[in-house]
Enzyme design. Structure first.
Site, PDB file in Angstrom:
ATOM      1  N   CYS A   1      73.856  44.469  67.574  1.00 44.49           N
ATOM      2  CA  CYS A   1      72.734  45.415  67.542  1.00 44.49           C
ATOM      3  C   CYS A   1      72.287  45.785  68.956  1.00 44.49           C
ATOM      4  O   CYS A   1      72.524  45.049  69.915  1.00 44.49           O
ATOM      5  CB  CYS A   1      71.540  44.799  66.827  1.00 44.49           C
ATOM      6  SG  CYS A   1      71.838  44.302  65.133  1.00 44.49           S
TER       7      CYS A   1
ATOM      8  N   GLU B   1      69.267  45.765  70.192  1.00 49.36           N
ATOM      9  CA  GLU B   1      68.272  44.842  70.754  1.00 49.36           C
ATOM     10  C   GLU B   1      68.945  43.647  71.424  1.00 49.36           C
ATOM     11  O   GLU B   1      68.564  43.218  72.506  1.00 49.36           O
ATOM     12  CB  GLU B   1      67.327  44.335  69.658  1.00 49.36           C
ATOM     13  CG  GLU B   1      66.544  45.416  68.951  1.00 49.36           C
ATOM     14  CD  GLU B   1      67.250  45.907  67.681  1.00 49.36           C
ATOM     15  OE1 GLU B   1      68.469  46.187  67.714  1.00 49.36           O
ATOM     16  OE2 GLU B   1      66.565  45.997  66.647  1.00 49.36           O
TER      17      GLU B   1
ATOM     18  N   CYS C   1      66.379  43.899  63.059  1.00 51.88           N
ATOM     19  CA  CYS C   1      66.874  43.031  61.995  1.00 51.88           C
ATOM     20  C   CYS C   1      66.475  41.581  62.270  1.00 51.88           C
ATOM     21  O   CYS C   1      66.021  41.236  63.371  1.00 51.88           O
ATOM     22  CB  CYS C   1      68.392  43.159  61.869  1.00 51.88           C
ATOM     23  SG  CYS C   1      69.330  42.212  63.085  1.00 51.88           S
TER      24      CYS C   1
ATOM     25  N   CYS D   1      68.120  39.803  65.338  1.00 52.28           N
ATOM     26  CA  CYS D   1      67.565  40.200  66.634  1.00 52.28           C
ATOM     27  C   CYS D   1      66.183  39.586  66.854  1.00 52.28           C
ATOM     28  O   CYS D   1      65.843  39.178  67.959  1.00 52.28           O
ATOM     29  CB  CYS D   1      67.497  41.722  66.741  1.00 52.28           C
ATOM     30  SG  CYS D   1      69.136  42.453  66.942  1.00 52.28           S
TER      31      CYS D   1
HETATM   32 ZN   LIG Z   1      69.610  43.435  64.979  1.00 49.33          ZN
END
Ligand SMILES: [Zn+2]
Length: 128
Positions: free
Chosen positions: A52, A54, A85, A88
Site C-alpha cells: 500500500c 502508506e 487498511c 497500514c
Molecule cells: Zn494499507
C-alpha cells in the site's frame, strides 16, 4: 498543514503502479524532522506481494533514518475520503499512535483522525 500533505499525496498518486486494480493511491508522511516522504501503492502479478501507499511512504522514511512522525495523508479516487487498511494502521502504530491521519479523495473531501482512534486495540509486542 493538512492541505499541503494532501497535495503531496495527490501528486504522488500519479506514480502509483496499479495495473490490476486500477485503484491508484498516494500517501505523504510528515516526519518530525519536517521532511515529507511520499508513497504509492505498488501492485504485483502475485497479488499478495502488493504494498500500500502508506507503507511505501513509511518504509521510505524509515530507510532515510526517520523514526518519529507527525501526520500522514492518503488520497484515492473513492466515494468519501479513503481509509488506510488495517495492515497500514498496524505498521504506522509501530512508531506511535498519536499520528494525525488525513484522509482525502480526488473530489477534495477530507477527514482527519488519529491513529489511536483508527486502531484502538492494535497489537503490541511486550515480553513478560
Ligand atoms: Zn494499507
Amino acid at each position: 498543514m493538512s492541505e499541503h500533505l494532501i497535495a503531496a499525496a495527490q501528486a504522488a498518486m500519479r506514480n502509483a503502479y496499479a495495473p490490476y486494480s486500477q485503484f491508484p493511491v498516494g500517501a505523504a508522511l510528515l516526519a518530525r524532522s519536517g521532511k515529507v516522504y511520499r508513497g504509492v501503492n505498488v501492485e504485483n502479478a502475485s497479488f499478495g506481494v502488493t504494498v500500500c501507499a502508506e507503507r511505501a511512504a513509511l518504509f521510505t522514511a524509515i530507510t532515510a533514518g526517520e523514526r518519529a512522525f507527525e501526520a500522514i495523508a492518503v488520497v484515492a479516487e473513492t466515494e468519501g475520503p479513503v481509509r488506510p487498511c488495517g495492515a497500514c494502521r498496524q505498521a504506522l502504530a509501530e512508531f506511535g499512535t498519536d499520528l494525525r491521519v488525513v484522509m482525502g479523495n480526488t473530489a477534495g473531501e477530507i477527514s482527519v483522525s488519529t491513529l489511536s482512534v483508527l486502531l484502538p486495540a492494535g497489537f503490541r509486542f511486550k515480553r513478560r
